[in-house]
Design a protein around this motif. Structure first.
Motif, short mmCIF file in Angstrom:
data_model
loop_
_atom_site.label_atom_id
_atom_site.label_comp_id
_atom_site.label_asym_id
_atom_site.label_seq_id
_atom_site.Cartn_x
_atom_site.Cartn_y
_atom_site.Cartn_z
N TYR A 176 3.15 -4.91 -2.62
CA TYR A 176 2.55 -4.57 -3.91
C TYR A 176 1.61 -3.38 -3.77
O TYR A 176 1.52 -2.53 -4.66
CB TYR A 176 1.79 -5.76 -4.50
N ILE A 177 0.90 -3.32 -2.65
CA ILE A 177 0.01 -2.18 -2.40
C ILE A 177 0.84 -0.91 -2.28
O ILE A 177 0.48 0.13 -2.85
CB ILE A 177 -0.85 -2.41 -1.15
N SER A 178 1.96 -0.97 -1.56
CA SER A 178 2.79 0.22 -1.40
C SER A 178 3.32 0.69 -2.75
O SER A 178 3.31 1.88 -3.06
CB SER A 178 3.93 -0.01 -0.41
N SER A 179 3.76 -0.23 -3.60
CA SER A 179 4.24 0.13 -4.93
C SER A 179 3.11 0.76 -5.75
O SER A 179 3.30 1.77 -6.41
CB SER A 179 4.79 -1.11 -5.64
N TYR A 180 1.93 0.17 -5.68
CA TYR A 180 0.77 0.66 -6.42
C TYR A 180 0.39 2.09 -6.02
O TYR A 180 0.06 2.90 -6.88
CB TYR A 180 -0.42 -0.28 -6.20
#
Length: 190
Positions: free
Chosen positions: A170-174
């Motif tokens: 989720y951090i990478s997508s964000y």
């Protein structure tokens, strides 16, 4: 519920009478980790204040790895699919509790009543909308002007105590990179 009043009074003073009127309309809501509490296509009926927990804003896709995470809300922040809340139209994204999340919420109808019947209602509504706009503007500027590494470092610095609750995918997508690119960023930083 006093933490909600303290937060509001950080924006604008509120009389005891207005606070009593407003707080009588707040409802307590709790969501378990991984609960989606606003589904794609539902109309957002609440604006909430997080007492504890982390919430993810994302656009679901057929395959989970294609989902787009575009925002998070943390302890002592408002959370809402605010565009859906204001327009009364179906949400184009979902809200998910990434950890057990405890919040206080006010419904759209009750908030309209607070606006109409308190001195502070319209002021707090305007100031809250302004704060949400500034957060959105800051996010857009970050995407345009900062590298993925700078966005990661900023998230880590500003939310170090919560980042452990957010899966790396989720951090990478964000921050707008693949999980593999995030892994390389984390290796460079360490």
């Amino acid at each position: 519920m006093e933490f909600v009043r303290n937060h509001i009074e950080g924006i604008s003073k509120i009389s005891d009478e207005d606070w009593d009127y407003f707080s009588s309309r707040l409802i307590e809501r709790n969501f378990r980790k991984k609960s989606v509490f606003l589904q794609l296509g539902e109309i957002e009926n609440y604006i909430s204040f997080i007492k504890s927990g982390v919430v993810r804003f994302y656009m679901p896709k057929e395959f989970e790895e294609k989902e787009v995470t575009f925002s998070f809300s943390f302890k002592n922040q408002f959370v809402s699919a605010y565009d859906s809340f204001l327009t009364r139209k179906p949400s184009l994204y979902e809200l998910e509790a990434l950890s057990d999340t405890h919040m206080y919420s006010i419904s759209y109808a009750d908030l309209q009543d607070v606006y109409a019947n308190t001195q502070f209602g319209n002021l707090i509504g305007r100031l809250t909308a302004e704060r949400l706009f500034l957060l959105k503007s800051k996010r857009e500027q970050s995407l345009l002007n900062e590298t993925a590494e700078e966005r990661y470092l900023k998230l880590f610095k500003n939310r170090q105590d919560f980042i452990k609750d957010i899966p790396l995918k989720y951090i990478s997508s964000y921050i707008g990179v693949t999980p593999q690119a995030l892994s390389r960023i984390r290796k460079r930083i360490n």
